[in-house]
Design a protein around this motif. Sequence first.
Motif, PDB file in Angstrom:
ATOM      1  N   TYR A  95      14.646  22.156   4.613  1.00  0.00           N
ATOM      2  CA  TYR A  95      13.844  22.942   3.676  1.00  0.00           C
ATOM      3  C   TYR A  95      14.711  23.330   2.492  1.00  0.00           C
ATOM      4  O   TYR A  95      15.933  23.399   2.596  1.00  0.00           O
ATOM      5  N   ILE A  96      14.060  23.609   1.371  1.00  0.00           N
ATOM      6  CA  ILE A  96      14.764  24.120   0.196  1.00  0.00           C
ATOM      7  C   ILE A  96      13.852  25.113  -0.521  1.00  0.00           C
ATOM      8  O   ILE A  96      12.642  24.908  -0.614  1.00  0.00           O
ATOM      9  N   LEU A  97      14.457  26.178  -1.005  1.00  0.00           N
ATOM     10  CA  LEU A  97      13.763  27.194  -1.782  1.00  0.00           C
ATOM     11  C   LEU A  97      14.126  26.971  -3.245  1.00  0.00           C
ATOM     12  O   LEU A  97      15.308  26.929  -3.588  1.00  0.00           O
ATOM     13  N   VAL A  98      13.121  26.797  -4.107  1.00  0.00           N
ATOM     14  CA  VAL A  98      13.385  26.554  -5.525  1.00  0.00           C
ATOM     15  C   VAL A  98      12.477  27.405  -6.400  1.00  0.00           C
ATOM     16  O   VAL A  98      11.395  27.816  -5.991  1.00  0.00           O
ATOM     17  N   GLU A  99      12.940  27.633  -7.633  1.00  0.00           N
ATOM     18  CA  GLU A  99      12.091  28.210  -8.669  1.00  0.00           C
ATOM     19  C   GLU A  99      11.068  27.134  -9.045  1.00  0.00           C
ATOM     20  O   GLU A  99      11.340  25.933  -8.942  1.00  0.00           O
ATOM     21  N   THR A 100       9.906  27.543  -9.506  1.00  0.00           N
ATOM     22  CA  THR A 100       8.859  26.564  -9.804  1.00  0.00           C
ATOM     23  C   THR A 100       9.263  25.580 -10.900  1.00  0.00           C
ATOM     24  O   THR A 100       8.781  24.450 -10.903  1.00  0.00           O
ATOM     25  N   ASN A 101      10.167  25.967 -11.797  1.00  0.00           N
ATOM     26  CA  ASN A 101      10.571  25.036 -12.854  1.00  0.00           C
ATOM     27  C   ASN A 101      11.520  23.949 -12.349  1.00  0.00           C
ATOM     28  O   ASN A 101      11.891  23.055 -13.106  1.00  0.00           O
ATOM     29  N   ASN A 102      11.903  23.980 -11.068  1.00  0.00           N
ATOM     30  CA  ASN A 102      12.736  22.937 -10.468  1.00  0.00           C
ATOM     31  C   ASN A 102      11.945  22.039  -9.523  1.00  0.00           C
ATOM     32  O   ASN A 102      12.523  21.317  -8.714  1.00  0.00           O
ATOM     33  N   TYR A 115      16.460  26.489  10.046  1.00  0.00           N
ATOM     34  CA  TYR A 115      16.426  25.080   9.664  1.00  0.00           C
ATOM     35  C   TYR A 115      17.850  24.553   9.623  1.00  0.00           C
ATOM     36  O   TYR A 115      18.811  25.322   9.604  1.00  0.00           O
ATOM     37  N   LYS A 116      17.989  23.222   9.608  1.00  0.00           N
ATOM     38  CA  LYS A 116      19.306  22.597   9.540  1.00  0.00           C
ATOM     39  C   LYS A 116      19.550  22.102   8.125  1.00  0.00           C
ATOM     40  O   LYS A 116      18.642  21.618   7.454  1.00  0.00           O
ATOM     41  N   ALA A 117      20.825  22.238   7.686  1.00  0.00           N
ATOM     42  CA  ALA A 117      21.209  21.793   6.347  1.00  0.00           C
ATOM     43  C   ALA A 117      22.658  21.341   6.362  1.00  0.00           C
ATOM     44  O   ALA A 117      23.463  21.804   7.175  1.00  0.00           O
ATOM     45  N   LEU A 118      22.974  20.437   5.437  1.00  0.00           N
ATOM     46  CA  LEU A 118      24.341  19.989   5.252  1.00  0.00           C
ATOM     47  C   LEU A 118      25.030  20.989   4.342  1.00  0.00           C
ATOM     48  O   LEU A 118      24.558  21.257   3.227  1.00  0.00           O
ATOM     49  N   VAL A 119      26.130  21.574   4.816  1.00  0.00           N
ATOM     50  CA  VAL A 119      26.827  22.605   4.044  1.00  0.00           C
ATOM     51  C   VAL A 119      28.291  22.233   3.856  1.00  0.00           C
ATOM     52  O   VAL A 119      28.903  21.595   4.703  1.00  0.00           O
ATOM     53  N   ILE A 172      26.714  19.944   9.463  1.00  0.00           N
ATOM     54  CA  ILE A 172      25.322  20.356   9.624  1.00  0.00           C
ATOM     55  C   ILE A 172      25.328  21.719  10.289  1.00  0.00           C
ATOM     56  O   ILE A 172      25.966  21.915  11.317  1.00  0.00           O
ATOM     57  N   ASP A 173      24.632  22.664   9.668  1.00  0.00           N
ATOM     58  CA  ASP A 173      24.605  24.032  10.169  1.00  0.00           C
ATOM     59  C   ASP A 173      23.158  24.488  10.312  1.00  0.00           C
ATOM     60  O   ASP A 173      22.264  23.967   9.639  1.00  0.00           O
ATOM     61  N   THR A 174      22.920  25.443  11.178  1.00  0.00           N
ATOM     62  CA  THR A 174      21.606  26.059  11.333  1.00  0.00           C
ATOM     63  C   THR A 174      21.588  27.346  10.529  1.00  0.00           C
ATOM     64  O   THR A 174      22.470  28.199  10.690  1.00  0.00           O
TER      65      THR A 174
END
Length: 121
Positions: A102-109, A10-14, A24-26
């Motif tokens: 995309y983003i990976l988060v803990e359920t409390n976030n 996926y692409k994200a701003l880093v 923007i990086d892959t």
Amino acid sequence: MNSTALPETYKALVKVKPGETPKIDTLPLPKPGNNQILIKVAFAPIHPADIYSMTGQHGNNAVPLVGNEGSGTVVALGENLKIPFPIGQRVHIRGPGTMGQYILVETNNAYPVQGDLFLEQ
């Protein structure tokens, strides 16, 4: 892991370095682990903390991903979720990393978007 068909990257701003223009990086798409959900980001506003973080004035400069909040749809589930989320649930999310596809988060976030509210609200 419960999920729909997902890409491998996926692409994200880093952030490169504090004070330098982010790029923007892959990146490899992360897989949800214990109590984590993967969200396809729909909207990510520019928060003042994002500006401070990118310029090195605030925040954790060790975290390269940009973005503090946003909204999207749950696309994959990890194991042992403390808060149950179904695939397809619309959510508001706290980062870091909301300025990516995309983003990976803990359920409390993650917070369910209720009723007929749009994700951009």
